[in-house]
Design a protein around this motif. Structure first.
Motif, PDB file in Angstrom:
ATOM      1  N   THR A 144     -19.975  -2.877   6.882  1.00 52.55           N
ATOM      2  CA  THR A 144     -19.012  -2.583   5.788  1.00 52.55           C
ATOM      3  C   THR A 144     -17.200  -2.599   6.414  1.00 52.55           C
ATOM      4  N   GLY A 145     -16.632  -3.664   5.593  1.00 49.04           N
ATOM      5  CA  GLY A 145     -15.347  -3.815   6.206  1.00 49.04           C
ATOM      6  C   GLY A 145     -15.122  -4.968   7.140  1.00 49.04           C
ATOM      7  N   HIS A 146     -16.413  -5.233   7.706  1.00 46.98           N
ATOM      8  CA  HIS A 146     -16.172  -6.420   8.516  1.00 46.98           C
ATOM      9  C   HIS A 146     -16.275  -7.782   7.979  1.00 46.98           C
ATOM     10  N   LEU A 663      -0.201   1.441   5.897  1.00 50.39           N
ATOM     11  CA  LEU A 663       0.117   0.889   4.372  1.00 50.39           C
ATOM     12  C   LEU A 663      -0.933  -0.140   4.042  1.00 50.39           C
ATOM     13  N   ASP A 664      -1.123  -1.035   5.002  1.00 47.16           N
ATOM     14  CA  ASP A 664      -2.428  -1.985   4.904  1.00 47.16           C
ATOM     15  C   ASP A 664      -3.428  -1.286   4.350  1.00 47.16           C
ATOM     16  N   TYR A 665      -3.866  -0.327   4.945  1.00 44.78           N
ATOM     17  CA  TYR A 665      -5.050   0.350   4.450  1.00 44.78           C
ATOM     18  C   TYR A 665      -5.086   0.945   2.977  1.00 44.78           C
ATOM     19  N   LEU A 666      -3.863   1.248   2.587  1.00 44.53           N
ATOM     20  CA  LEU A 666      -3.672   1.669   1.115  1.00 44.53           C
ATOM     21  C   LEU A 666      -3.965   0.394   0.102  1.00 44.53           C
ATOM     22  N   HIS A 667      -3.353  -0.743   0.692  1.00 42.17           N
ATOM     23  CA  HIS A 667      -3.318  -2.011  -0.057  1.00 42.17           C
ATOM     24  C   HIS A 667      -4.981  -2.718   0.062  1.00 42.17           C
ATOM     25  N   THR A 668      -5.458  -2.511   1.170  1.00 46.77           N
ATOM     26  CA  THR A 668      -6.773  -3.466   1.163  1.00 46.77           C
ATOM     27  C   THR A 668      -7.918  -2.684   1.857  1.00 46.77           C
ATOM     28  N   GLY A 669      -7.749  -1.320   2.226  1.00 49.47           N
ATOM     29  CA  GLY A 669      -8.939  -0.688   2.544  1.00 49.47           C
ATOM     30  C   GLY A 669      -9.408   0.437   1.492  1.00 49.47           C
ATOM     31  N   CYS A 670      -8.834   0.570   0.482  1.00 45.50           N
ATOM     32  CA  CYS A 670      -9.242   1.263  -0.725  1.00 45.50           C
ATOM     33  C   CYS A 670     -10.145   0.378  -1.747  1.00 45.50           C
TER      34      CYS A 670
END
Length: 856
Positions: A144-146, A663-670
């Motif tokens: 997941t996430g790769h 910030l990138d996690y908030l935009h793309t990781g959620c």
């Protein structure tokens, strides 16, 4: 439709200045009517962001990726007899039969007449699906996430004796990546190999490839391949969108290049339509920068095409497909151009034009690096009304040699617009299917798309999450029809549903000493994403808060919500307790409290401040965070003790990178993007080891669905950091955060506040100094000259892109993260004294930097 390439005289290119007076008047009107810190509005000639690696020179990575055979690879020969496998003699990769990946369909061999005409060995056999509907392969395991490259191939080979009918009546079916339309395959030739390829970031631990029968013949497939890639490659492929390949070509090559020359097994096709062009090549090895976003193989870049004179431009074009289903939008495109210099140092210099307009003024002209892999790529999608696209490469007046091109790739966007069925529901259903040996075509998502739901299921939507299973199959042999033993049914449902819940409960209860959540008069443990709660009741939460903070004796900060106190849990863990002030009891304070709780109880990341707990008693709203003993970034660069606490450039670059990752996690990781909405140096906090974490989510907003383009709200934020486009329109997007972060980056570089009375905004101040090419006039003088100029330029450049007025011209945070990694690497190299040995064979670092600065 196949793309075209040709040589055209430069007169066919429409230059921006040819658009005339009206465009210049529009620019003048905006620059005079808006506040100075909004600066000149871009006239909108090109809604496309690009990036050129030649403008980002760093120490070159001497390594070319050395692949490990089959690691992270799945290679399936569809239709191969069950249990069979072989090693492909051309690639050295191991191919297996598709049994175990799918449970429907029939195996066939192509007609013996066509043996030897297949492009790939996998074309000798295939699997067809005459029963219709949806038939899905499950590619597992995946992480997941790769990021993965997935490729499907289709060769008909007259396997069914109907090959002669294909010319007059093509066989047509659709291919989906999970829930998302990927490609429409239209087969009109028995010997042609049709290929669909996509780069995807996995949402779960498998990838689903589905063939959809649309009533125009029997779908079939010859092979499926999955290749794991570095997460830093192809930044356009993200958690909420995939990119599918339309064209990929190696210019001047004589044959197909793939694995092992390409460690990711991309197919680089030779370009055939090169009349009027010259093929050139070299035997020198083409090396790569350490932060290369594409890692094009050296062998691909050892060949190129050029024109016969500097006055003749290179042009290639392509068209959007016309046969897609009407429900699918016209595709939006990403373009990657690849080039290097191997004839003469600084021999080539050219500008690039996209549909007649200059393709970004930021990094034109292009000067290909000598024996180094260079590239230029789109960082946002591009569409046209007529579906036709043209790219022109035009030599500058000072170029010694004609334009050159080594390779190019064209991708179209696959937007992830649907919400998939809960993975827990899918797991439960698959457990039931296995236990009861249900003979159903249950594959892919159970509830979506609606026309392809699992047979025997009824699905409902709660308005937010699609695909809640409300009724299982009611036919003979299935567990919900009353004919299966009741005891066995109960055992299966217990195993599938109750046991995972108990396991989660046991897991989270072990965190009791570290995590405590307050809700009304209760403490409760909340396990992220699963929404599984274990509640402990206490009679007086306010007494607990008073004990925790030693009767609120040490105030360590103050915000719009209220004061922040130092505290300590009974286990000795230090915390920060944010209490609601009396002035915010009504309205804003409560709204901010709920927003912050909603955000921080669902997201967890090493660069986001951790919410230890909360108290939602209406009279005592409180948020309990991990304690960040070193204050905020603001304290260190602009606070009252800033001179004493001055951070080195290396420290600031690292802090910028860590905050960008959060910030990138908030935009793309959620699951759905979260917009922070109030990013500033005050809200970047520093822990014991000076690790940076983003805090204060009181104004944060979450997208409601993946298709949402913006959030309509009354503009709010902090003066100087707020996105001007959001301020004017009330449309909040993730790019609003990108603008604010760009301001923070400029603050980090300069040590100055965004707004200084009687002068212009920090963006305009830095822009004017950058135009003069003097980095010393920009950087914080407290650095004392201890910094790598190219590292600082890198941050300034990406900050100015982040603060573009038009939101669609700004990069994504994923791109910002990649650029900041380069900046930090440059500064680390300077500090270690290793930057001098940048390359060999004529790639002179000092000359490259001079050319970069002169381009400003």
């Amino acid at each position: 439709m196949r793309s075209r390439i040709q040589a055209l005289p430069p007169s066919s290119v429409i230059h921006p200045w040819a658009l005339g007076k009206s465009a210049r008047n529009l620019e003048s009107m905006w620059s005079s009517s808006l506040p100075s810190y909004l600066f000149t509005l871009v006239t909108g000639l090109l809604p496309l962001l690009v990036h050129s690696q030649t403008a980002s020179l760093v120490q070159m990575d001497q390594l070319t990726p050395s692949p490990l055979v089959d690691e992270g690879f799945i290679s399936i020969d569809c239709g191969l007899s069950s249990g069979s496998s072989y090693m492909d003699e051309k690639t050295g990769l191991n191919y297996t039969s598709d049994d175990g990946y799918i449970y429907t369909g029939e195996n066939h061999n192509i007609s013996a007449k066509y043996n030897g005409q297949e492009l790939f060995k996998t074309g000798l056999n295939l699997r067809s699906f005459s029963t219709g509907g949806r038939n899905c392969y499950t590619l597992s395991p995946a992480t997941t996430g790769h990021k993965y490259l997935v490729r499907a191939m289709f060769m008909h080979g007259n396997y069914d004796g109907k090959g002669n009918d294909l010319v007059s009546s093509p066989l047509v079916f659709d291919v989906y990546m999970g829930l998302h339309f990927w490609e429409r395959i239209s087969v009109n030739n028995t010997t042609k190999t049709y290929i669909a390829e996509v780069i995807v970031v996995t949402e779960v631990n498998s990838i689903s490839v589905c063939l959809m029968d649309i009533g125009n013949g029997t779908p079939f497939i010859s092979s499926l391949e999955m290749r794991q890639m570095k997460s830093s490659l192809y930044p356009a492929a993200m958690a909420n969108q995939s990119i599918a390949l339309q064209e990929r070509h190696s210019m001047g090559a004589s044959g197909l290049l793939r694995y092992p020359d390409d460690p990711y097994d991309r197919l680089w096709w030779p370009w055939k339509d090169s009349s009027g062009l010259l093929n050139i090549s070299t035997n020198e090895t083409i090396k790569h920068y350490s932060y290369d976003k594409f890692e094009v193989p050296s062998k691909v870049l050892q060949t190129a095409i050029t024109t016969t004179a500097t006055s003749i431009s290179l042009n290639f074009s392509w068209a959007a497909p016309t046969s897609w289903p009407p429900t699918e939008a016209v595709p939006a495109y990403y373009l990657n151009m690849h080039y290097t210099e191997f004839l003469k140092l600084h021999g080539h210099e050219f500008n690039t034009y996209y549909n007649g307009h200059l393709w970004s003024t930021y990094d034109n002209p292009v000067i290909p690096p000598y024996l180094l892999a260079g590239y230029k790529y789109s960082t946002s999608q591009y569409t046209t009304d007529d579906g036709f696209y043209n790219m022109s490469i035009v030599a500058t007046n000072t170029s010694i040699l004609p334009p050159i091109l080594g390779a190019f790739e064209i991708y179209y966007l696959i937007q992830h617009d649907d919400t998939m069925t809960s993975p827990e529901d899918v797991d439960a259903m698959m457990t039931i299917k296995t236990e009861y040996q249900v003979k159903k075509n249950w594959m892919g998502d159970p509830c979506l798309p609606e026309n392809y739901r699992w047979t025997g299921l009824k699905c409902q939507s709660d308005g937010v999450t699609s695909g809640v299973i409300s009724l299982y199959d009611t036919t003979n042999g299935d567990p919900c029809n009353g004919k299966s033993p009741k005891k066995k049914k109960n055992v299966v449902l217990f195993v599938a549903i109750v046991v995972p819940v108990l396991m989660v409960a046991l897991l989270v209860s072990t965190l009791l000493l570290q995590i405590r959540y307050f809700n009304a008069l209760k403490f409760q443990i909340l396990q992220a994403k699963k929404n599984v709660k274990i509640t402990y009741t206490y009679p007086n939460p306010m007494a607990e808060l008073m004990e925790m903070t030693n009767n609120f004796s040490v105030c360590i900060g103050e915000g719009g919500f209220g004061p922040v106190f130092h505290g300590r849990l009974k286990e000795g863990i230090q915390v920060a307790v944010k209490m609601q002030s009396p002035t915010s009891i009504m309205g804003k304070g409560t709204t901010e409290f709920l927003a912050e709780v909603k955000s921080l109880t669902t997201v967890h990341h090493r660069y986001l401040v951790f919410l230890v707990g909360y108290c939602s008693n209406k009279n005592h709203l409180a948020l309990i965070y991990e304690y960040m003993p070193n204050g905020s970034l603001y304290d260190h660069i602009r606070g009252k003790n800033a001179i004493v606490q001055t951070l080195r450039w290396r420290d600031r670059a690292r802090i910028a990178l860590e905050a960008a990752q959060g910030l990138d996690y908030l935009h793309t990781g959620c699951v759905l993007p979260i917009v922070h909405s109030d990013l500033k140096s005050h809200n970047i906090l520093l822990g014991h080891d000076m690790v940076a974490k983003i805090s204060d989510f009181g104004l944060s907003k979450s997208y409601l669905n993946a298709a949402q383009s913006h959030i309509s709200v009354t503009a709010a934020g902090t003066l100087g950091y707020i996105d001007p486009e959001y301020c004017l329109s009330g449309r909040l997007t993730i790019s609003s955060d990108v603008f604010s972060f760009g301001v923070v980056l400029l603050e980090i570089v300069t040590g100055e506040p965004p707004i200084i009375p009687t002068t212009v905004h920090i963006v305009q101040r830095v822009k004017e100094k950058a135009a003069a090419g003097n980095i010393e006039a920009i950087v914080d003088p407290r650095f004392g000259g201890e910094y790598d100029p190219n590292s600082v330029w890198k941050v300034v450049d990406i900050a100015l892109l982040c603060t573009k007025e038009a939101f669609h011209e700004r990069p994504t945070m994923s791109t910002v993260v990649a650029e900041l990694k380069v900046a930090l690497a440059l500064e680390k190299a300077r500090a270690s004294g290793s930057i001098s040995d940048i390359s060999q064979g004529g790639a002179n670092f000092e000359q490259s930097i001079n050319s970069l600065l002169s381009a400003r």
